[in-house]
Write an enzyme that holds these catalytic residues in place. Structure first.
Site, PDB file in Angstrom:
ATOM      1  N   ARG A   1       8.768  13.220   4.719  1.00  0.00           N
ATOM      2  CA  ARG A   1       7.339  12.856   4.906  1.00  0.00           C
ATOM      3  C   ARG A   1       6.676  12.938   3.552  1.00  0.00           C
ATOM      4  O   ARG A   1       6.848  13.928   2.822  1.00  0.00           O
ATOM      5  CB  ARG A   1       6.616  13.798   5.890  1.00  0.00           C
ATOM      6  CG  ARG A   1       5.120  13.418   6.096  1.00  0.00           C
ATOM      7  CD  ARG A   1       4.654  13.662   7.517  1.00  0.00           C
ATOM      8  NE  ARG A   1       5.789  13.456   8.389  1.00  0.00           N
ATOM      9  CZ  ARG A   1       6.295  14.370   9.210  1.00  0.00           C
ATOM     10  NH1 ARG A   1       5.701  15.526   9.340  1.00  0.00           N
ATOM     11  NH2 ARG A   1       7.382  14.104   9.908  1.00  0.00           N
TER      12      ARG A   1
ATOM     13  N   SER B   1     -32.019 -18.723   2.091  1.00  0.00           N
ATOM     14  CA  SER B   1     -32.151 -17.916   0.889  1.00  0.00           C
ATOM     15  C   SER B   1     -33.422 -17.095   0.989  1.00  0.00           C
ATOM     16  O   SER B   1     -34.373 -17.491   1.657  1.00  0.00           O
ATOM     17  CB  SER B   1     -32.217 -18.840  -0.330  1.00  0.00           C
ATOM     18  OG  SER B   1     -32.971 -18.268  -1.362  1.00  0.00           O
TER      19      SER B   1
END
Lengths: 395, 395, 395, 395
Positions: free
Chosen positions: B316, B277
């Site tokens: 498409r 930490s």
């Protein structure tokens, strides 16, 4: 082989315009360093250590002095890049000042503050693009208040409307989305400061003073309490970006539909090879509308990720917080790109009033059926009028 | 200022392990080039042009000869990077062979095929990591078949179970997820070839032969028809990755809960500064479990994006297809990263059988209430037995 | 005031067709009771208690004897409806048999098994509708193999294709989706049995025998281990339903676009007031295509919910499991409804080959540009051919 | 067999509290009728027809006179329930007044206005429950300002904090979520009126007057333009509900974790059989926390659905609008249920300060490591102090 995500290859579509440069790795790294620098100054201003120490720290807070990729790799040990960043920064600061780097803060204080800074900086050009897109709509609305075209519902011609009104609808949407985003910028983007468990304990009695100084230093809001695990602020930003994307995509969808070969009522500006196809020489694709749609389609899922990450445990989450980091910059990047595309699209949009009229005329007056019904209703009653028109309009 | 997304800074968490290198920009660029090379060879093999021309093309299909960022920028004009790629490639190929670059194909043929190649290459190390994680579970299941701990439902101690059974549950999950992913790899990952509108028209009578050759060349499945706008293949991949992420996160969640300070039945291996930490010297964070959770939490939203993009227009799509590109590599990257983290976590997991027993004992026998009820039921009947135990167990 | 959700008012759109009746409250209640009855029989067959007791229990397992709303209200106390259901059922069973109701099982065993039964029963008509929709596509593909229309990419006319090929693309999508759903039905839908913490402890040595009997009794698969918190089975179902929805919506999107006033190449069958508007007498709305789109658009978010709910804690989740219940029936209902709508749409679809031809002709031959380029290329080389055609095709 | 969705069976969990009754079928039907009645009055007030006709219409606008299920079935023909509702209503109104039913409006005007009315009515009790939950937090914060417990980060004990501060964090979250929802209620919930294509054409010159009257009549905001396809209003509501759910779930998550057998720092009130298990007599499950979690987990996906539905075509969407209907009531129902559960949970929460202290003490002072480091730093410098404490704290 780099381990960064793909992105450059698709940057032309998804990282277009000025927002992208505000949310990339270097920008985020600079924001982390700005947060550390501001913390140092805020602490010094509260009397925790000499101003000279703060300035000595701030003097090293330049992204160019750090290697984002290396920090990223070292982030694996602690689970976030702030731990190695602090270590590297402290090593670069001379003398006693090094001891004050990151003093009193926890990694999340810095990372959350940096994320809010990134957002604030990204929103400026995004709001500009939205305002410009809205201005373009205003011009279209004004120019085309008398341009008649078919109103279309469920993709069928319904009753006539005007292209000016259509553009005015887009304008209202873009403007309201911009106002909400601006509100979020002013109210939701706050600094984060709480220390290890959100108590400000490591600042002794000076915690609230440091907090106020930090907010002033960075131009971000000052929160009532640390929001380490109460994530309304990122959620509000995500929600507003999500709604903005929806409006951008609505306009783009309309344009793509109006630009269809068979409709042909509008066209994108083209020029410079824009809209070309790899195989079909005649194609003039509505590239901008397609790009807006592509960017915006990715947004709802990301907003859901931000919301699903809200239930964060105790004083720091075991994973949900981490899920926010890239998601938030991705949201900014995509909405920024979509706004840039749409601005360009609207500023160059070509409108064909004659074709609009012709498409409407081709329906042989059917879109006037409602109006005819209303006119007949004065004499015949609405029900009987509707019956007659129904018969006449039957296919 | 680069316009690529952030990523390196967080790569330690979200781009860990061998999959990341298979889905980055360079890997995708190489896959695009591999698709072009294979197309050339497949066409030559079908007799469309001389094999020498194909080899001349293939000889230039190396990512190192191209600049992904530049292609990305130029992609803006056409809306996809294949158009500038083809132009650049053709310019690099000498003589008549240049005319055969990309012959008969459409951009989507190449991009979809490349995406499937990227997926295939990314799945290999992902499946390895899953198999190794499963093997680690198998070892834990075997070793701890007699290690008793509290079964917990709704986060309350329920009845006893064994840690071996718990690990066996993880094993089954990891294994079934892997098998489904493998199935998707074999069946769903197919080449794409159809030309401009999916008719293979530009290949004359040789379209189906070229298709078969292309599939063989690349080791991908051969589809019945082009799947330009029928997106079951990417959806199947996304779904399987989503389910895999869920299993990975389930194991990580269990580990994070078992590793809580107050439970302390397992711990991650630590070492090398892992789990440290920035402020709290004593912390040993379950970094791997946290990282798995963070990666996996981003997956459901991305799967939703893939599914929401399925309704693609005509031959498409006008945007929905584009939304898939980065989403798919992101999914692979995140699930790959999560699998790499979990493998490491499981291979080093420290189990504390004594603490498991102690936590169970601390509940004063209450988790045996069901068993006591059952024992009493033989003589008293189940209803009466339950009443008595209810009274005895009342808080 | 009832506390049930809205639904009837919108049932015409979102609960159409035969699946809806398989996933409503009564059907779920019956499935819960079927699970209890089968558990009793499976236990008796394993020798845990007399067959008469099992039959006495099974004789009361009819939904008509219970009040779903009342059970729902009482579910609040324990958090699931199985606890009050078991109590009510036991009270209705005479004599000693009552003691064997739910013996050895936990609430989740019954609820998960019931959910799988509901899914199995709902999938039968869903698969039928998908097969019928596919058959309709096959007919269209066959009939229209020579019907020329414009292939459209990015909503622009590209090169010609045939309506038969378009329908064949739909067919492949519907068929592949159906096959995957069928596979999920056979493999993923399994009984759940583990007891309180998944150990089968309360069944003594007979746990595995009861499990096998239960699976045989209900026609569901037999899992290797309890899957109380390893949720691949519901995830697989959700994923397959999500992909199916995407295919259904793709076909509907195409139909809605082809049915646009300005395109008019297909129309829904209409009849019986179908497609009418409250204000516009001439409108013939593509109601079925719209309904499919509306149903399917709700699916990706629900799939994301299922996936996000996968990381379930320890031996029973504290909330994530609960999130699945209504989500799964909702998914079945929506995809079932969409399939029913699409089947009807396709079985009645009106195709206008003349209009298809006319729309293509209206583009003045531009969609043949690719073919012309190819033809010219034989003499001129591809590059020069493309230049000439580019000039000729310039707008 | 009814075709309504399941729901009653799970209503105890997901339809708890006063919101559920505001969003069910009957409530929605009444809102549709209220919209028709208000439209009639607004039109009469604008002089379009006599007030008597409006009152004759309004007199029939009572849900009890209609059959929601029958309307729902008939909705299939037109794709929405307003068409059959208008027909049925007109048939019930005597004389000439019948001709004025729905005059000038389109189905979406009525359905959107009704949805906003439903939301407004549902928000009242939801805001109440949020306020009450916040008040309960305020009491806890006040009472426990001196109650020390472990701050926990990544599920590990970090540094001490107080339970009062923890409750204060919840309070701020609940309060800010409530304020935003209230803002949305006042600003975003607007009437819809535009007629067939959003032009108000059928109202002649009186359109804006009718619109203003309608807004006043219903107590909803008056929009600048019709928002038929610019969906910021529902999106804002969904976003605010999503953020609220996230806060509710955060509190519930904390409670479920604190209530774990091994932590046992808080407990739900229990009583009345609450929290019982079907098999384990000793279990006291945190049912309310579990229910909040279950409700909230379903929200992000639904918000994504609302956002993904925003790109709506032209003047009325072909499916995306439909996707909103049930999604919005579902969101209100789930967040309402979660708020009701959490209010109850917080109002009865049992806190165990002694256990909090004991859990902290059990860590042997490690959570004070940061403070010790700081104390030592005065004499030794921060770096040296950290080194010493690191050594002392090593496991």
């Amino acid at each position: 082989m780099s381990s960064t995500p793909s992105g450059g290859l698709f940057a032309g579509v998804f990282a277009r315009g000025p927002v992208a440069g505000q949310v990339d790795d270097r920008a985020f790294l600079q924001a982390l360093l700005d947060a550390e620098a501001a913390l140092a100054r805020a602490s010094a201003a509260a009397g925790l250590f000499p101003a000279e120490a703060a300035e000595a720290i701030a003097a090293r807070c330049h992204a160019g002095l750090f290697d984002a990729d290396a920090l990223g790799r070292r982030a694996a040990a602690s689970g976030n890049p702030v731990v190695p960043l602090v270590r590297t920064l402290a090593a670069q600061v001379d003398g006693d000042a090094a001891e004050h780097v990151h003093q009193g803060a926890t990694s999340q204080d810095i990372l959350d503050t940096a994320a809010m800074l990134v957002a604030r900086r990204a929103l400026a050009p995004l709001l500009d693009d939205l305002a410009a897109a809205a201005a373009a709509c205003a011009r279209l609305a004004d120019e085309h208040r008398g341009t008649v075209l078919a109103g279309r519902t469920l993709l069928q011609q319904a009753t006539p409307t005007s292209f000016g009104l259509k553009a005015a609808g887009w304008l209202v949407g873009l403007d309201e989305a911009r106002l909400r985003l601006d509100e979020v910028r002013e109210q939701a983007l706050a600094v984060q400061l709480g220390g290890a468990a959100g108590t400000l304990a490591a600042f002794g009695d000076d915690g609230l003073a440091v907090l106020a100084n930090l907010a002033a230093e960075l131009g971000l809001a000052e929160p009532t309490l640390p929001w380490h695990t109460v994530r309304l602020r990122p959620a509000a930003l995500a929600g507003a970006l999500g709604a903005t994307a929806g409006v951008l995509a609505k306009v783009a969808r309309d344009v793509a539909l109006l630009a269809q070969t068979e409709v042909a009522e509008v066209a994108e500006a083209g020029g410079g090879g824009r809209g070309g196809s790899s195989t079909m020489p005649h194609k003039r694709n509505p590239v901008a509308a397609v790009a807006v749609t592509g960017c915006a389609a990715r947004v709802p899922g990301l907003v859901a990720t931000m919301l699903a990450a809200m239930p964060q445990e105790h004083e720091r989450a075991a994973g949900a917080w981490h899920a926010e980091w890239e998601t938030l910059t991705e949201l900014l990047r995509l909405v920024g790109s979509a706004a840039s595309w749409l601005r360009e699209l609207l500023e160059g949009l070509r409108v064909d009033p004659a074709r609009m009229r012709a498409n409407l005329d081709a329906s042989g007056g059917l879109p006037m059926a409602e109006a005819v019904t209303a006119a007949l209703a004065d004499g015949l009653g609405r029900r009987r009028a509707r019956e007659l028109v129904d018969q006449a309009a039957a296919p």
